[in-house]
Design a protein around this motif. Structure first.
Motif, short mmCIF file in Angstrom:
data_model
loop_
_atom_site.label_atom_id
_atom_site.label_comp_id
_atom_site.label_asym_id
_atom_site.label_seq_id
_atom_site.Cartn_x
_atom_site.Cartn_y
_atom_site.Cartn_z
N LYS A 148 48.44 75.48 46.36
CA LYS A 148 48.61 74.16 46.83
C LYS A 148 48.77 73.30 45.67
O LYS A 148 48.05 73.54 44.85
N ALA A 149 49.32 72.44 45.83
CA ALA A 149 49.56 71.17 44.84
C ALA A 149 49.89 69.87 45.36
O ALA A 149 50.70 69.55 46.18
N ARG A 150 49.03 68.91 44.81
CA ARG A 150 49.24 67.50 45.48
C ARG A 150 49.14 66.63 44.33
O ARG A 150 48.37 66.67 43.39
N VAL A 151 50.14 65.74 44.00
CA VAL A 151 50.09 64.51 43.24
C VAL A 151 48.94 63.77 43.31
O VAL A 151 48.21 63.52 44.25
N GLN A 152 48.32 63.31 42.18
CA GLN A 152 47.13 62.26 42.04
C GLN A 152 47.63 61.08 41.99
O GLN A 152 48.17 60.78 41.09
N VAL A 153 46.69 59.93 42.47
CA VAL A 153 47.01 58.48 42.11
C VAL A 153 46.20 58.24 41.04
O VAL A 153 45.05 58.67 40.95
N GLU A 154 46.88 57.56 39.87
CA GLU A 154 46.18 57.11 38.47
C GLU A 154 46.27 55.59 38.76
O GLU A 154 47.13 55.11 38.57
N PHE A 155 45.08 55.00 38.59
CA PHE A 155 45.04 53.54 38.54
C PHE A 155 44.86 53.07 37.07
O PHE A 155 45.46 51.96 36.88
#
Length: 168
Positions: A148-155
């Motif tokens: 599984k792969a999920r984009v991460q939010v970077e603030f």
């Protein structure tokens, strides 16, 4: 041979979405009280702005109105793009996520958080961030190694271009 409503809707709507220069990523029919909601998720290599979403929504709505694909009863059509933390399933999803931080669930167990640098037919070239002041490392990951792969939010990510300008 029986097909599900989602499969029939995909066959009906995918050519229309493609004609608008977009990819049909997902279709879901959900019940919300007495009403049904048809959610259609679209995307492209260049993204999909509000004008493109509105255009494809009008085209899909017209086609749905002239067919009985949704059956009798009221429904609401919602057309949108994948969320910020989208799940990556196909090679084109990984290509669109180049330079993004991604959390991988590995097929052999464990997790890896890394930035996608390059995508080819076999897998990904990654940059694994350094921990506690250490330099980032490179890693190759084949598609078969990914569960599984999920984009991460970077603030607070610093743009490397801006960093170079500040250094000058």
């Amino acid at each position: 041979m029986s097909t599900t409503q989602s499969e029939r809707l995909r066959e009906l709507l995918e050519p229309l979405v493609s004609s608008q220069g977009l990819d049909l990523e997902e279709i879901a029919v959900d019940s919300v009280g007495r009403k049904r909601v048809l959610r259609v998720v679209v995307d492209s290599d260049t993204g999909a702005d509000l004008d493109r979403i509105a255009d494809v929504s009008r085209v899909l709505s017209a086609k749905l109105d002239e067919t009985d694909a949704m059956g009798e009863g009221e429904y609401t059509l919602e057309v949108g793009t994948p969320g910020a933390e989208r799940l990556l399933k196909e090679q084109r999803h990984y290509v669109r996520a180049v330079d993004r931080l991604v959390k991988f669930q590995l097929a052999e167990g464990g997790e890896l958080v890394a930035r996608i640098l390059k995508v080819d037919d076999e897998g990904l070239d990654l940059e694994v961030p350094g921990v506690k002041g250490r330099k980032p490392t490179s890693r190759r990951l084949g598609f078969q190694e990914i569960d599984k792969a999920r984009v991460q939010v970077e603030f607070s990510r610093k743009d490397s271009k801006n960093e170079k300008e500040e250094e000058a």
